[in-house]
Design a protein around this motif. Structure first.
Motif, PDB file in Angstrom:
ATOM      1  N   ILE A 273       0.836  -1.203   0.000  1.00  0.00           N
ATOM      2  CA  ILE A 273       0.000   0.000   0.000  1.00  0.00           C
ATOM      3  C   ILE A 273       0.867   1.248   0.000  1.00  0.00           C
ATOM      4  O   ILE A 273       0.571   2.240  -0.697  1.00  0.00           O
ATOM      5  CB  ILE A 273      -0.956  -0.022   1.207  1.00  0.00           C
ATOM      6  N   ALA A 274       1.958   1.227   0.777  1.00  0.00           N
ATOM      7  CA  ALA A 274       2.883   2.363   0.778  1.00  0.00           C
ATOM      8  C   ALA A 274       3.493   2.553  -0.606  1.00  0.00           C
ATOM      9  O   ALA A 274       3.614   3.674  -1.103  1.00  0.00           O
ATOM     10  CB  ALA A 274       3.975   2.147   1.815  1.00  0.00           C
ATOM     11  N   HIS A 275       3.873   1.460  -1.227  1.00  0.00           N
ATOM     12  CA  HIS A 275       4.497   1.509  -2.552  1.00  0.00           C
ATOM     13  C   HIS A 275       3.541   2.085  -3.590  1.00  0.00           C
ATOM     14  O   HIS A 275       3.923   2.921  -4.401  1.00  0.00           O
ATOM     15  CB  HIS A 275       4.930   0.099  -2.956  1.00  0.00           C
ATOM     16  N   MET A 280       2.380   8.138  -2.986  1.00  0.00           N
ATOM     17  CA  MET A 280       1.811   9.143  -3.886  1.00  0.00           C
ATOM     18  C   MET A 280       1.107  10.250  -3.112  1.00  0.00           C
ATOM     19  O   MET A 280       1.225  11.433  -3.435  1.00  0.00           O
ATOM     20  CB  MET A 280       0.822   8.483  -4.850  1.00  0.00           C
ATOM     21  N   PHE A 281       0.384   9.869  -2.044  1.00  0.00           N
ATOM     22  CA  PHE A 281      -0.326  10.855  -1.240  1.00  0.00           C
ATOM     23  C   PHE A 281       0.531  11.397  -0.094  1.00  0.00           C
ATOM     24  O   PHE A 281       0.069  12.232   0.677  1.00  0.00           O
ATOM     25  CB  PHE A 281      -1.621  10.259  -0.685  1.00  0.00           C
ATOM     26  N   GLY A 282       1.759  10.899   0.044  1.00  0.00           N
ATOM     27  CA  GLY A 282       2.635  11.370   1.113  1.00  0.00           C
ATOM     28  C   GLY A 282       2.038  11.172   2.486  1.00  0.00           C
ATOM     29  O   GLY A 282       2.028  12.104   3.307  1.00  0.00           O
ATOM     30  N   ASN A 283       1.560   9.948   2.773  1.00  0.00           N
ATOM     31  CA  ASN A 283       0.856   9.708   4.025  1.00  0.00           C
ATOM     32  C   ASN A 283       1.835   9.357   5.134  1.00  0.00           C
ATOM     33  O   ASN A 283       2.454   8.290   5.136  1.00  0.00           O
ATOM     34  CB  ASN A 283      -0.174   8.588   3.846  1.00  0.00           C
ATOM     35  N   GLU A 297      10.292  -1.589   2.717  1.00  0.00           N
ATOM     36  CA  GLU A 297      10.383  -1.924   1.300  1.00  0.00           C
ATOM     37  C   GLU A 297      10.424  -0.644   0.463  1.00  0.00           C
ATOM     38  O   GLU A 297       9.855   0.376   0.848  1.00  0.00           O
ATOM     39  CB  GLU A 297       9.187  -2.785   0.873  1.00  0.00           C
ATOM     40  N   PRO A 298      11.050  -0.673  -0.695  1.00  0.00           N
ATOM     41  CA  PRO A 298      11.103   0.534  -1.535  1.00  0.00           C
ATOM     42  C   PRO A 298       9.729   0.906  -2.063  1.00  0.00           C
ATOM     43  O   PRO A 298       8.860   0.046  -2.229  1.00  0.00           O
ATOM     44  CB  PRO A 298      12.038   0.115  -2.679  1.00  0.00           C
ATOM     45  N   VAL A 299       9.525   2.178  -2.295  1.00  0.00           N
ATOM     46  CA  VAL A 299       8.260   2.650  -2.836  1.00  0.00           C
ATOM     47  C   VAL A 299       8.442   3.013  -4.303  1.00  0.00           C
ATOM     48  O   VAL A 299       9.553   2.978  -4.837  1.00  0.00           O
ATOM     49  CB  VAL A 299       7.728   3.868  -2.042  1.00  0.00           C
ATOM     50  N   ASN A 300       7.350   3.353  -4.950  1.00  0.00           N
ATOM     51  CA  ASN A 300       7.349   3.721  -6.359  1.00  0.00           C
ATOM     52  C   ASN A 300       8.443   4.753  -6.638  1.00  0.00           C
ATOM     53  O   ASN A 300       8.502   5.792  -5.982  1.00  0.00           O
ATOM     54  CB  ASN A 300       5.963   4.296  -6.696  1.00  0.00           C
ATOM     55  N   ARG A 308      11.135   9.890   1.075  1.00  0.00           N
ATOM     56  CA  ARG A 308      12.272   9.909   1.997  1.00  0.00           C
ATOM     57  C   ARG A 308      12.283  11.164   2.857  1.00  0.00           C
ATOM     58  O   ARG A 308      12.752  11.145   3.997  1.00  0.00           O
ATOM     59  CB  ARG A 308      13.573   9.777   1.209  1.00  0.00           C
ATOM     60  N   LYS A 309      11.780  12.265   2.349  1.00  0.00           N
ATOM     61  CA  LYS A 309      11.736  13.511   3.104  1.00  0.00           C
ATOM     62  C   LYS A 309      10.589  13.537   4.109  1.00  0.00           C
ATOM     63  O   LYS A 309      10.603  14.334   5.044  1.00  0.00           O
ATOM     64  CB  LYS A 309      11.565  14.698   2.148  1.00  0.00           C
ATOM     65  N   LEU A 310       9.597  12.672   3.906  1.00  0.00           N
ATOM     66  CA  LEU A 310       8.389  12.684   4.731  1.00  0.00           C
ATOM     67  C   LEU A 310       8.693  12.251   6.152  1.00  0.00           C
ATOM     68  O   LEU A 310       9.304  11.210   6.382  1.00  0.00           O
ATOM     69  CB  LEU A 310       7.332  11.765   4.106  1.00  0.00           C
ATOM     70  N   LYS A 311       8.248  13.029   7.133  1.00  0.00           N
ATOM     71  CA  LYS A 311       8.445  12.687   8.537  1.00  0.00           C
ATOM     72  C   LYS A 311       7.388  11.672   8.956  1.00  0.00           C
ATOM     73  O   LYS A 311       6.192  11.946   8.894  1.00  0.00           O
ATOM     74  CB  LYS A 311       8.352  13.940   9.405  1.00  0.00           C
TER      75      LYS A 311
END
Length: 679
Positions: A273-275, A280-283, A297-300, A308-311
């Protein structure tokens, strides 16, 4: 590329040997074996492989294979508009293997190839074939315009076919003659589905968790298409609600990183789901929960830098109820080893759509292992006919079955997508309030019997489930309404253990233990009339005779009595080979020729600790009650009360719906918590 593919069981299959006009591919076998072949995801994969290949030879190989697949697929199963076609038809849309839902995916996968570097690089494909491919694609898009103006349906197929697929074709390929009409019609369909099918708790109306997320994707996909083309589709308010829906997937994720199963098909993993959607929505909640479970796991790649910047954000509270969607989840932390309980309380979600008959079915995990689950949900697509009804039924889930009545027969459940599952009549909760979570539900599927289940989740320790049976003969049977029901009733509590969890009878209960991880759960039913326990291989999983569904066991706990009653079961997690010494003692035994339990109490002993659990029937208007049993005296006006003692000293009190409690004549100091009526 080599006419080979892998089945789910790992078997490599050679699909060669077809006629030359079919490119040497045995398309009949391919179509029968897996719907992915019908939907042609391999073409998008080949186009992507062409772009990533570094050698001319590999690029030529992928391009030739792409042409062979496409030409032979069209030859083997051409799109044929059937004579009886109507826009409300389904299979007749384009003939065998070209029905509407399949063609939706074909539009996406072929469209990815049209947008790819392989198609848009001069000389990569022969000109004659490139034109042939584009005409085939246009032909399918044009036939999709036949669906414009169809009757409204609330299901995910209507959303996908009349909404998402048309929106994708109309926006992504404005060169097509009716593109603007497709875009506008599809936009209205998507928004109507969103407003109709998103429940007040901001969760989609599919109770099945696998399809619930598939429906979320059906809004995320056109949103991504809109963004890429400079459009706004949902708007800020709907996107906020979509964010809440996305966070719901994190809350119903078990500590093993996968969502609970509550319907047709295996639920997704939070990493996937994260991928696909979370990045995409930066959740931040999805990222926070994923990290807390040790999943990275790596995302799209399109969203990796922003992800990676998302806290990350881990929710402060771990327990939550989604009353409209029909889920309650309790946890004592967000770590892989946390204790976790999810219960299905189907309330207002869609009927007849992938929803199993799973009243109060639950998933339990502890010490890093999902121990009790709903494996029958993951068999979707394997059993058919009356056998499918077998897997829809109450028997196939962790439910309480009364008088061996599944409410609907296996044969009746085989048609109409399982008919209308029983809905929960009422829900009361007190969550995230100290050391415990409490929830109580009722359903009236067995009228004149009314089944209430109370759940006490004691963080860091164990779970108590108390089942209460009352009787409502009003407008049902005048004689029983005045005199009472003196017939005996059989209560069968069915439990399905997860794969590799081995169960055995221990005393009057069941010890279930996973040999690989050492995680276990001890089921301790309180002593009761005609109590008996049975442990056996899971007949549902064994009947499939599939390598994916072997090594499952189940247990049944039987009780039989007369009259309105309560009975409790303790689910006590442990680690290691030896279950702990846990004893459950009833403090409110039967005192009349047949039961009429107005309240219920048990004592739980687990070594140094002695705990007391009390509930009463009139939970919204509780009265002062006194329990006297041997060396215990308990008096309270609470709807429910939990008292934990160690060496005679009270160390914890959880009290809801009351103001006063005494244990052996001593006043208990406790905060009086209120119970919320959720519906």
């Amino acid at each position: 590329v080599h006419n080979k593919y892998y089945r789910k069981d790992g078997t490599k299959v050679n699909l060669g040997g077809g006629p030359s006009e079919h490119g040497g591919i045995n398309w009949k076998a391919a179509f029968v074996d897996a719907h992915e072949f019908k939907r042609q995801g391999a073409l998008a994969t080949l186009a992507c492989a062409w772009e990533q290949a570094t050698s001319k030879r590999r690029k030529q190989l992928y391009a030739r294979t792409f042409e062979r697949w496409l030409r032979s697929r069209v030859t083997a199963n051409p799109f044929v508009l059937m004579p009886g076609f109507h826009r409300e038809a389904f299979a007749e849309f384009g003939g065998r293997y070209n029905e509407q839902q399949t063609t939706s995916y074909i539009l996406f996968n072929w469209g990815a190839a049209v947008d790819s570097g392989m198609f848009r690089t001069p000389g990569a494909l022969p000109d004659e074939f490139a034109f042939f491919f584009l005409k085939q694609y246009w032909f399918r898009v044009f036939n999709y315009t036949r669906l414009i103006g169809s009757s409204w349906r609330a299901d995910n197929h209507h959303l996908m076919e009349r909404g998402v697929a048309l929106y994708y074709a109309g926006v992504q390929f404005p060169e097509f003659k009716r593109a603007r009409e497709m875009e506008e019609y599809a936009r209205l369909i998507i928004l109507r589905h969103f407003d109709y099918n998103l429940l007040p708790d901001n969760v989609g109306s599919e109770h099945c968790t696998a399809y619930n997320y598939r429906c979320l994707v059906r809004y995320a996909l056109p949103t991504s298409v809109a963004r890429a083309n400079g459009r706004t589709l949902l708007g800020p308010d709907r996107e906020r609600r979509l964010k809440d829906w996305l966070e719901f997937t994190a809350f119903i994720t078990a500590p093993d990183g996968r969502l609970v199963d509550t319907g047709d098909g295996a639920a997704s993993s939070l990493a996937l789901i994260a991928h696909e959607t979370g990045a995409m929505f930066g959740n931040a909640v999805v990222k926070g929960v994923l990290g807390s479970l040790g999943k990275f796991e790596p995302v799209n790649p399109e969203f990796r830098s922003e992800w990676r910047k998302l806290k990350p954000l881990v929710p402060k509270d771990g327990s939550r109820i989604y009353p409209w969607a029909g889920h309650v989840v309790m946890r004592d932390g967000w770590k892989p080893g946390s204790m976790f309980l999810h219960s299905s309380i189907k309330s207002r979600s869609l009927y007849n759509v992938h929803a199993h008959w799973n009243v109060y079915a639950f998933t339990f995990a502890a010490n890093g292992k999902r121990l009790i689950g709903n494996p029958a949900a993951r068999t979707y697509g394997l059993p058919t006919g009356a056998t499918r009804g077998f897997y829809f039924s109450m028997d196939a889930h962790n439910t309480l079955i009364i008088d061996d009545d599944n409410l609907k027969s296996h044969r009746a459940l085989a048609g109409q997508w399982g008919l209308q599952p029983t809905r929960i009549h009422s829900a009361h909760t007190c969550l995230n309030a100290g050391s415990c979570d409490y929830a109580s539900f009722t359903h009236r599927g067995y009228l004149p019997l009314v089944h209430r289940r109370d759940i006490l989740f004691i963080r860091g320790r164990y779970v108590i489930m108390t089942d209460g049976i009352t009787m409502d003969f009003a407008d049902f049977n005048a004689v029983f309404d005045s005199e009472g029901d003196i017939r005996p009733h059989l209560y069968r509590q069915r439990i399905h253990f997860e794969q590799g969890v081995r169960a055995k009878r221990v005393g009057g209960g069941v010890a279930a233990h996973d040999r690989k991880t050492g995680a276990g759960v001890l089921m301790c039913p309180e002593p009761f009339e005609n109590l008996r326990v049975n442990v056996a291989p899971n007949e549902y999983m064994a009947a499939l005779d599939s390598p994916d569904f072997r090594g499952y066991e189940m247990a049944d706990v039987f009780r039989e009595t007369i009259g309105p009653c309560f009975f409790s079961t303790v689910y006590y997690p442990y680690a290691g080979d030896v279950p702990p010494p846990v004893a459950v003692t009833p403090l409110t035994p039967r005192t009349t020729p047949y039961r009429d339990d107005r309240h219920h109490a048990i004592r739980v002993t687990d070594g140094a600790d002695i705990d007391y659990w009390f509930v009463q029937r009139e939970m919204e208007k509780p009265r002062m009650c006194t329990v006297e049993a041997a060396d215990v005296s308990l008096a309270t006006d609470a709807a429910c009360l939990f008292v934990s003692t160690r060496r005679g000293r009270v160390r914890d009190v959880f009290m809801c719906g009351g103001r006063r409690a005494e244990l052996n004549g001593k006043r208990l100091e406790a905060k009086a918590l209120e119970i919320t009526r959720d519906f």
